[in-house]
Design an enzyme around this catalytic site. Structure first.
Site, PDB file in Angstrom:
ATOM      1  N   TYR A 146       0.843  -1.204   0.000  1.00  0.00           N
ATOM      2  CA  TYR A 146       0.000   0.000   0.000  1.00  0.00           C
ATOM      3  C   TYR A 146       0.878   1.254   0.000  1.00  0.00           C
ATOM      4  CZ  TYR A 146      -3.788   3.138   1.572  1.00  0.00           C
ATOM      5  OH  TYR A 146      -4.709   4.159   1.692  1.00  0.00           O
ATOM      6  N   ASN A 175      -6.322   9.604   8.107  1.00  0.00           N
ATOM      7  CA  ASN A 175      -7.442   8.757   8.572  1.00  0.00           C
ATOM      8  C   ASN A 175      -8.793   9.463   8.544  1.00  0.00           C
ATOM      9  OD1 ASN A 175      -4.846   7.872   9.833  1.00  0.00           O
ATOM     10  ND2 ASN A 175      -6.147   6.153  10.423  1.00  0.00           N
ATOM     11  N   PHE A 192     -14.051  -0.282  16.510  1.00  0.00           N
ATOM     12  CA  PHE A 192     -14.438   0.071  17.882  1.00  0.00           C
ATOM     13  C   PHE A 192     -15.953   0.278  17.989  1.00  0.00           C
ATOM     14  CE2 PHE A 192     -10.104   1.928  19.549  1.00  0.00           C
ATOM     15  CZ  PHE A 192      -9.518   0.685  19.318  1.00  0.00           C
ATOM     16  N   GLN A 210      -0.415   4.725  20.576  1.00  0.00           N
ATOM     17  CA  GLN A 210      -0.122   5.283  19.241  1.00  0.00           C
ATOM     18  C   GLN A 210      -1.233   6.277  18.885  1.00  0.00           C
ATOM     19  OE1 GLN A 210      -1.183   2.258  19.925  1.00  0.00           O
ATOM     20  NE2 GLN A 210      -2.120   1.177  18.214  1.00  0.00           N
ATOM     21  N   ARG A 212      -3.523   8.781  16.072  1.00  0.00           N
ATOM     22  CA  ARG A 212      -4.036   9.085  14.743  1.00  0.00           C
ATOM     23  C   ARG A 212      -4.858  10.369  14.873  1.00  0.00           C
ATOM     24  NH1 ARG A 212      -1.010   5.462  14.023  1.00  0.00           N
ATOM     25  NH2 ARG A 212      -1.242   3.628  12.684  1.00  0.00           N
ATOM     26  N   ASP A 273       3.248  -0.733  12.330  1.00  0.00           N
ATOM     27  CA  ASP A 273       2.139   0.190  12.638  1.00  0.00           C
ATOM     28  C   ASP A 273       2.725   1.545  13.057  1.00  0.00           C
ATOM     29  OD1 ASP A 273      -1.018  -0.542  13.601  1.00  0.00           O
ATOM     30  OD2 ASP A 273      -0.165   1.316  14.396  1.00  0.00           O
ATOM     31  N   ARG A 277       0.689   9.997  14.070  1.00  0.00           N
ATOM     32  CA  ARG A 277       0.318  10.585  12.776  1.00  0.00           C
ATOM     33  C   ARG A 277      -0.573  11.792  13.011  1.00  0.00           C
ATOM     34  NH1 ARG A 277      -2.522   6.545   9.294  1.00  0.00           N
ATOM     35  NH2 ARG A 277      -0.469   5.733   8.801  1.00  0.00           N
TER      36      ARG A 277
HETATM   37  P1  NAD Z   1     -12.806   1.735   0.365  1.00  0.00           P
HETATM   38  O1  NAD Z   1     -12.157   0.406   0.461  1.00  0.00           O
HETATM   39  O2  NAD Z   1     -14.139   1.896   0.984  1.00  0.00           O
HETATM   40  O3  NAD Z   1     -12.930   2.165  -1.156  1.00  0.00           O
HETATM   41  C1  NAD Z   1     -12.114   1.700  -2.189  1.00  0.00           C
HETATM   42  C2  NAD Z   1     -12.991   1.426  -3.398  1.00  0.00           C
HETATM   43  O4  NAD Z   1     -12.162   1.047  -4.498  1.00  0.00           O
HETATM   44  C3  NAD Z   1     -13.964   0.269  -3.173  1.00  0.00           C
HETATM   45  O5  NAD Z   1     -15.227   0.592  -3.681  1.00  0.00           O
HETATM   46  C4  NAD Z   1     -13.330  -0.880  -3.948  1.00  0.00           C
HETATM   47  O6  NAD Z   1     -14.279  -1.853  -4.365  1.00  0.00           O
HETATM   48  C5  NAD Z   1     -12.678  -0.142  -5.090  1.00  0.00           C
HETATM   49  N1  NAD Z   1     -11.547  -0.833  -5.688  1.00  0.00           N
HETATM   50  C6  NAD Z   1     -10.481  -1.401  -5.053  1.00  0.00           C
HETATM   51  N2  NAD Z   1      -9.613  -1.910  -5.943  1.00  0.00           N
HETATM   52  C7  NAD Z   1     -10.140  -1.650  -7.176  1.00  0.00           C
HETATM   53  C8  NAD Z   1      -9.725  -1.925  -8.504  1.00  0.00           C
HETATM   54  N3  NAD Z   1      -8.578  -2.559  -8.738  1.00  0.00           N
HETATM   55  N4  NAD Z   1     -10.505  -1.528  -9.527  1.00  0.00           N
HETATM   56  C9  NAD Z   1     -11.691  -0.876  -9.307  1.00  0.00           C
HETATM   57  N5  NAD Z   1     -12.130  -0.592  -8.061  1.00  0.00           N
HETATM   58  C10 NAD Z   1     -11.370  -0.972  -7.014  1.00  0.00           C
HETATM   59  O7  NAD Z   1     -11.772   2.782   0.959  1.00  0.00           O
HETATM   60  P2  NAD Z   1     -11.857   4.359   1.165  1.00  0.00           P
HETATM   61  O8  NAD Z   1     -11.570   4.636   2.567  1.00  0.00           O
HETATM   62  O9  NAD Z   1     -13.098   4.880   0.566  1.00  0.00           O
HETATM   63  O10 NAD Z   1     -10.610   4.847   0.325  1.00  0.00           O
HETATM   64  C11 NAD Z   1     -10.719   5.430  -0.951  1.00  0.00           C
HETATM   65  C12 NAD Z   1      -9.367   5.925  -1.421  1.00  0.00           C
HETATM   66  O11 NAD Z   1      -8.875   6.905  -0.519  1.00  0.00           O
HETATM   67  C13 NAD Z   1      -8.311   4.829  -1.500  1.00  0.00           C
HETATM   68  O12 NAD Z   1      -7.498   5.044  -2.619  1.00  0.00           O
HETATM   69  C14 NAD Z   1      -7.509   5.033  -0.237  1.00  0.00           C
HETATM   70  O13 NAD Z   1      -6.189   4.594  -0.377  1.00  0.00           O
HETATM   71  C15 NAD Z   1      -7.588   6.538  -0.063  1.00  0.00           C
HETATM   72  N6  NAD Z   1      -7.385   6.900   1.344  1.00  0.00           N
HETATM   73  C16 NAD Z   1      -8.382   6.716   2.259  1.00  0.00           C
HETATM   74  C17 NAD Z   1      -8.142   7.034   3.587  1.00  0.00           C
HETATM   75  C18 NAD Z   1      -9.208   6.877   4.649  1.00  0.00           C
HETATM   76  O14 NAD Z   1      -8.907   7.122   5.811  1.00  0.00           O
HETATM   77  N7  NAD Z   1     -10.435   6.521   4.353  1.00  0.00           N
HETATM   78  C19 NAD Z   1      -6.902   7.531   3.978  1.00  0.00           C
HETATM   79  C20 NAD Z   1      -5.901   7.672   3.016  1.00  0.00           C
HETATM   80  C21 NAD Z   1      -6.166   7.383   1.697  1.00  0.00           C
HETATM   81  N1  UDP Z   2      -6.157  -0.312  15.842  1.00  0.00           N
HETATM   82  C1  UDP Z   2      -6.493  -0.831  17.081  1.00  0.00           C
HETATM   83  N2  UDP Z   2      -7.519  -1.711  17.165  1.00  0.00           N
HETATM   84  C2  UDP Z   2      -8.254  -2.085  16.080  1.00  0.00           C
HETATM   85  C3  UDP Z   2      -7.904  -1.546  14.816  1.00  0.00           C
HETATM   86  C4  UDP Z   2      -6.841  -0.675  14.736  1.00  0.00           C
HETATM   87  O1  UDP Z   2      -5.861  -0.514  18.107  1.00  0.00           O
HETATM   88  O2  UDP Z   2      -9.196  -2.882  16.249  1.00  0.00           O
HETATM   89  C5  UDP Z   2      -5.044   0.652  15.767  1.00  0.00           C
HETATM   90  C6  UDP Z   2      -3.983   0.304  14.737  1.00  0.00           C
HETATM   91  O3  UDP Z   2      -3.015  -0.544  15.314  1.00  0.00           O
HETATM   92  C7  UDP Z   2      -3.453   1.661  14.385  1.00  0.00           C
HETATM   93  C8  UDP Z   2      -4.656   2.603  14.536  1.00  0.00           C
HETATM   94  O4  UDP Z   2      -5.598   1.887  15.328  1.00  0.00           O
HETATM   95  O5  UDP Z   2      -2.448   2.063  15.305  1.00  0.00           O
HETATM   96  C9  UDP Z   2      -5.300   2.971  13.225  1.00  0.00           C
HETATM   97  O6  UDP Z   2      -5.539   1.793  12.508  1.00  0.00           O
HETATM   98  P1  UDP Z   2      -6.337   1.758  11.128  1.00  0.00           P
HETATM   99  O7  UDP Z   2      -6.289   0.343  10.644  1.00  0.00           O
HETATM  100  O8  UDP Z   2      -7.670   2.380  11.307  1.00  0.00           O
HETATM  101  O9  UDP Z   2      -5.540   2.724  10.165  1.00  0.00           O
HETATM  102  P2  UDP Z   2      -3.988   3.004   9.856  1.00  0.00           P
HETATM  103  O10 UDP Z   2      -3.127   2.136  10.711  1.00  0.00           O
HETATM  104  O11 UDP Z   2      -3.863   2.691   8.417  1.00  0.00           O
HETATM  105  O12 UDP Z   2      -3.842   4.415  10.197  1.00  0.00           O
END
Ligand code: NAD
Ligand code: UDP
Length: 311
Positions: A146, A175, A192, A210, A212, A273, A277
């Protein structure tokens, strides 16, 4: 009216983005339903300005019967559980998928926005994270499919910009949470809340200290659309809420707001992890006049209401 492609449009963020765009545009949602669902977009299916293309962006996509004006590239599994499920597909979605969408942007002379992530900073040694920080990523670890995939997608965006003059926008999302998160995606907010509503003990990983910084979805969508429509800027630009919480603080808030009497249980911290952030959002504030408005308590209340309905 513009014609706008949203890849990942059936996902959590993508479906909210489609909702915001459909008011004034034609929207083509491209999704393979790996983590997204038809339920997230079913209310849009009857709208004549909305079209769904079920497609995996790892494979080239040709839309030849209409001119595309803008592309929001969000297609990629976003939670650690989902993106590690098939790591090779995750990196392909970022590298091949982004290349395919850049090819579409080039062909249609469309503007393209890439949904990048705070994960490009890895386990950061600079705090809060500014856009100039180059990050601390383990290139061979379990999060690399990722993190490195997204870093490479940013590289591709800037190479297409330099080499082919493609009009690009790169945002780094921190996040984000809200209604329509998948209940099984393993992210901390959804986990949660689901645990609290089901009366199961909360799973805090590591010592829970940690941090976020959690942004509510409506704030984020405003920032994304504003970045897409801003002239004379490529990014990268951080979008997130700078209010930082420990995982334990989040757990306590969720317990309080759900009125649950569950306990916090501790589990092993997943490898790589990030310890802390928090976005520095001065650039977004200065360039887009953007800042988030919804604080954690309000956003959590709305998200809890959503999960109460769908669970
Ligand atoms: P999500 O998993 O709900 O959405 C991702 C969508 O992309 C889904 O609908 C999935 O079916 C589709 N998808 C995955 N792989 C695909 C492929 N190869 N072809 C076509 N469709 C595909 O996640 P989200 O939280 O809505 O995230 C959306 C975008 O934002 C992602 O690119 C993610 O990396 C980015 N992002 C999200 C967060 C967050 O906190 N939500 C943080 C950082 C970046
Ligand atoms: N986390 C946790 N319990 C859970 C899921 C996640 O303590 O059930 C922690 C995880 O280890 C991380 C933070 O929550 O430190 C955020 O995790 P998340 O998977 O939401 O996003 P990311 O690590 O990609 O920021």
């Amino acid at each position: 009216m513009k014609t706008i492609v949203v890849t990942g449009g059936a996902g959590f963020l993508g479906s909210h983005l489609c909702d915001a765009l459909i008011e004034k545009n034609r929207v083509i949602c491209v999704d393979n339903f790996f983590t997204g669902t038809k339920k997230n977009i079913e209310h849009l299916m009857k709208n004549p300005n909305f079209r769904l293309i079920e497609h995996d962006i790892i494979n080239p996509l040709f839309i030849d019967n209409e001119k595309i004006d803008q592309i929001y590239n969000l297609a990629c599994p976003a939670s650690p559980v989902h993106y590690q499920y098939n790591a090779i597909r995750t990196i392909k979605a970022n590298v091949l998928g982004t290349t395919n969408m850049l090819g579409m942007a080039l062909k249609h002379n469309a503007r393209i926005l890439q949904a990048s992530t705070s994960e490009v900073y890895g386990d950061p040694l600079e705090h809060p994270q500014t856009e100039s920080y180059r990050g601390n990523v383990n290139p061979i670890g379990i999060r690399a499919c990722y993190d490195e995939g997204k870093r490479c997608a940013e590289t591709l965006m800037f190479d297409y910009h330099r080499q082919h003059d493609v009009d690009i926008r790169v945002i780094r999302i921190f996040n984000t949470y809200g209604p329509r998160m998948a209940s099984n995606d393993g992210r901390v907010v959804s986990n949660f809340i689901v645990q609290a509503l089901k009366g199961e003990d909360i799973t805090a990983y590591g010592d829970g200290r940690q941090t976020r910084s959690f942004c509510y979805v409506s704030d984020l969508v405003e920032g994304i659309v504003s970045m897409m429509n801003k002239e004379g800027i490529t990014g990268p630009i951080n979008l997130g809420n700078p209010h930082e919480f420990t995982v334990l603080e989040l757990a306590e808030k969720v317990i309080e707001l759900t009125g649950s009497s569950i306990k916090i249980g501790f589990r092993e911290l997943p490898k790589d992890d990030p310890i802390m952030r928090k976005p520095d959002i001065r650039l977004a504030n200065e360039k887009l006049n953007w800042r988030p408005n919804i604080e954690l308590e309000q956003g959590l209340k709305d998200t809890i209401d959503y999960f109460k309905e769908v669970l």
